[in-house]
Design a protein around this motif. Structure first.
Motif, PDB file in Angstrom:
ATOM      1  N   LYS A  48      51.531   1.508  27.932  1.00 28.77           N
ATOM      2  CA  LYS A  48      51.721   2.237  26.660  1.00 28.77           C
ATOM      3  C   LYS A  48      51.043   3.604  26.684  1.00 28.77           C
ATOM      4  O   LYS A  48      51.674   4.624  26.400  1.00 28.77           O
ATOM      5  CB  LYS A  48      51.138   1.413  25.493  1.00 28.77           C
ATOM      6  N   SER A  49      49.761   3.622  26.993  1.00 29.71           N
ATOM      7  CA  SER A  49      49.027   4.894  26.986  1.00 29.71           C
ATOM      8  C   SER A  49      49.536   5.824  28.067  1.00 29.71           C
ATOM      9  O   SER A  49      49.601   7.045  27.871  1.00 29.71           O
ATOM     10  CB  SER A  49      47.525   4.643  27.158  1.00 29.71           C
ATOM     11  N   SER A  50      49.919   5.282  29.208  1.00 34.67           N
ATOM     12  CA  SER A  50      50.457   6.112  30.289  1.00 34.67           C
ATOM     13  C   SER A  50      51.756   6.773  29.854  1.00 34.67           C
ATOM     14  O   SER A  50      52.004   7.953  30.172  1.00 34.67           O
ATOM     15  CB  SER A  50      50.690   5.260  31.540  1.00 34.67           C
ATOM     16  N   LEU A  52      52.557   7.546  26.770  1.00 39.84           N
ATOM     17  CA  LEU A  52      52.174   8.602  25.838  1.00 39.84           C
ATOM     18  C   LEU A  52      51.675   9.829  26.593  1.00 39.84           C
ATOM     19  O   LEU A  52      51.965  10.969  26.225  1.00 39.84           O
ATOM     20  CB  LEU A  52      51.096   8.088  24.884  1.00 39.84           C
ATOM     21  N   MET A  53      50.921   9.604  27.667  1.00 36.85           N
ATOM     22  CA  MET A  53      50.416  10.714  28.465  1.00 36.85           C
ATOM     23  C   MET A  53      51.558  11.498  29.123  1.00 36.85           C
ATOM     24  O   MET A  53      51.514  12.731  29.234  1.00 36.85           O
ATOM     25  CB  MET A  53      49.447  10.217  29.541  1.00 36.85           C
ATOM     26  N   PHE A  93      43.132  10.810  20.048  1.00 40.34           N
ATOM     27  CA  PHE A  93      42.715   9.746  20.956  1.00 40.34           C
ATOM     28  C   PHE A  93      41.859   8.713  20.224  1.00 40.34           C
ATOM     29  O   PHE A  93      41.311   8.973  19.159  1.00 40.34           O
ATOM     30  CB  PHE A  93      41.906  10.331  22.122  1.00 40.34           C
ATOM     31  N   GLN A  94      41.713   7.558  20.850  1.00 38.85           N
ATOM     32  CA  GLN A  94      40.890   6.493  20.288  1.00 38.85           C
ATOM     33  C   GLN A  94      39.430   6.914  20.192  1.00 38.85           C
ATOM     34  O   GLN A  94      38.731   6.534  19.249  1.00 38.85           O
ATOM     35  CB  GLN A  94      41.018   5.246  21.175  1.00 38.85           C
ATOM     36  N   ASP A 168      46.977   7.865  20.358  1.00 34.92           N
ATOM     37  CA  ASP A 168      46.702   6.748  21.263  1.00 34.92           C
ATOM     38  C   ASP A 168      45.649   5.836  20.645  1.00 34.92           C
ATOM     39  O   ASP A 168      44.467   6.167  20.623  1.00 34.92           O
ATOM     40  CB  ASP A 168      46.224   7.283  22.613  1.00 34.92           C
ATOM     41  N   GLU A 169      46.086   4.715  20.102  1.00 30.34           N
ATOM     42  CA  GLU A 169      45.196   3.744  19.457  1.00 30.34           C
ATOM     43  C   GLU A 169      44.262   4.435  18.462  1.00 30.34           C
ATOM     44  O   GLU A 169      43.029   4.317  18.561  1.00 30.34           O
ATOM     45  CB  GLU A 169      44.376   2.985  20.509  1.00 30.34           C
ATOM     46  N   VAL A 200      50.579   4.775  19.997  1.00 31.10           N
ATOM     47  CA  VAL A 200      50.283   3.546  20.732  1.00 31.10           C
ATOM     48  C   VAL A 200      49.407   2.684  19.853  1.00 31.10           C
ATOM     49  O   VAL A 200      48.409   3.154  19.293  1.00 31.10           O
ATOM     50  CB  VAL A 200      49.550   3.862  22.051  1.00 31.10           C
ATOM     51  N   THR A 201      49.761   1.425  19.718  1.00 30.67           N
ATOM     52  CA  THR A 201      48.960   0.549  18.868  1.00 30.67           C
ATOM     53  C   THR A 201      49.064  -0.905  19.290  1.00 30.67           C
ATOM     54  O   THR A 201      50.086  -1.339  19.843  1.00 30.67           O
ATOM     55  CB  THR A 201      49.388   0.699  17.391  1.00 30.67           C
TER      56      THR A 201
END
Length: 231
Positions: A48-50, A52-53, A93-94, A168-169, A200-201
């Motif tokens: 997920k985070s990748s 988004l990146m 970001f988180q 991201d989260e 992303v969650t």
């Protein structure tokens, strides 16, 4: 037809590991329409985070193509990507990523100053007011709670009026009450500026607020449904 906010065509991502390249994302094909909200969900390690990146040009696709607002991110060098993010994207970001030696106001204003905005501090003050922190603008990150720091991060991301907002989260390090407040602010800022929002969650409740939800599994798209279809 309107150009999608984001388009990924057969996008893949591999990162170097101790034993050689490790495949993170595989054959991602995805269009994200303008002014919509997309939730990226899936188990830890699903990519997920990748993903988004890749959308933000913070990672470069190993193969395939990533396009944002009609611009091919895979053809840009690091300087061009940085300028594009500065002008067209906001990223939350988180872990907040605030500069500890700057006040809340300075944290929000600095990217605007770097972009040559003459009204940087006025706009920063307006955005801090929008997230309920006008009374805290002269405080440093260490003097703010986690929820307040994330509000500053939201203000910083939204201040340039980005056409794409990536998160991201954004509630990952917050308690339930602060997390719910951040969600309301995030969607409120998105509505106010008419941005495309991708987040992303792990939160099912947060995902259900999105127009569309894409579920990843082992670096691939496993499910893709709109809110209407889910209901």
């Amino acid at each position: 037809m309107t150009t999608p906010a984001l388009t990924l065509q057969n996008a893949a991502l591999s990162l170097d590991g101790n034993a050689g390249p490790v495949g993170i994302l595989h054959d991602i094909n995805l269009n994200v329409e303008m002014e919509t909200t997309l939730g990226l969900v899936g188990p830890s390690g699903s990519g997920k985070s990748s993903l988004l990146m890749l959308m933000g040009g913070l990672e470069q696709a190993t193969s395939g193509r990533v396009t944002a607002l009609g611009n091919d991110l895979t053809e840009m060098d690091e300087d061009a990507l940085a300028r594009f993010r500065r002008d067209a994207m906001g990223v939350v970001f988180q872990n907040f990523h605030l500069i500890p030696t700057m006040t809340a106001l300075e944290n929000v204003a600095t990217p605007l100053e770097l972009a040559g905005r003459r009204d940087a501090f006025d706009r920063a003050a307006t955005e801090l007011d929008a997230v309920g922190l006008s009374h805290r603008q002269n405080h440093y990150p260490a003097q703010l709670s986690g929820g307040e720091q994330q509000r500053v991060a939201l203000a910083r991301a939204s201040a340039p009026r980005p056409r794409i907002l990536l998160a991201d989260e954004p509630t990952g390090n917050l308690d339930e009450t602060n997390g719910a407040a951040i969600v309301d602010l995030l969607f409120g800022l998105r509505d106010r500026h008419g941005a495309t929002l991708v987040l992303v969650t792990h939160s099912h409740a947060l995902a259900r607020k999105c127009d569309r939800v894409v579920r990843l599994r082992d670096g691939r798209i496993a499910e893709d449904e709109t809110r209407e279809a889910a209901e």
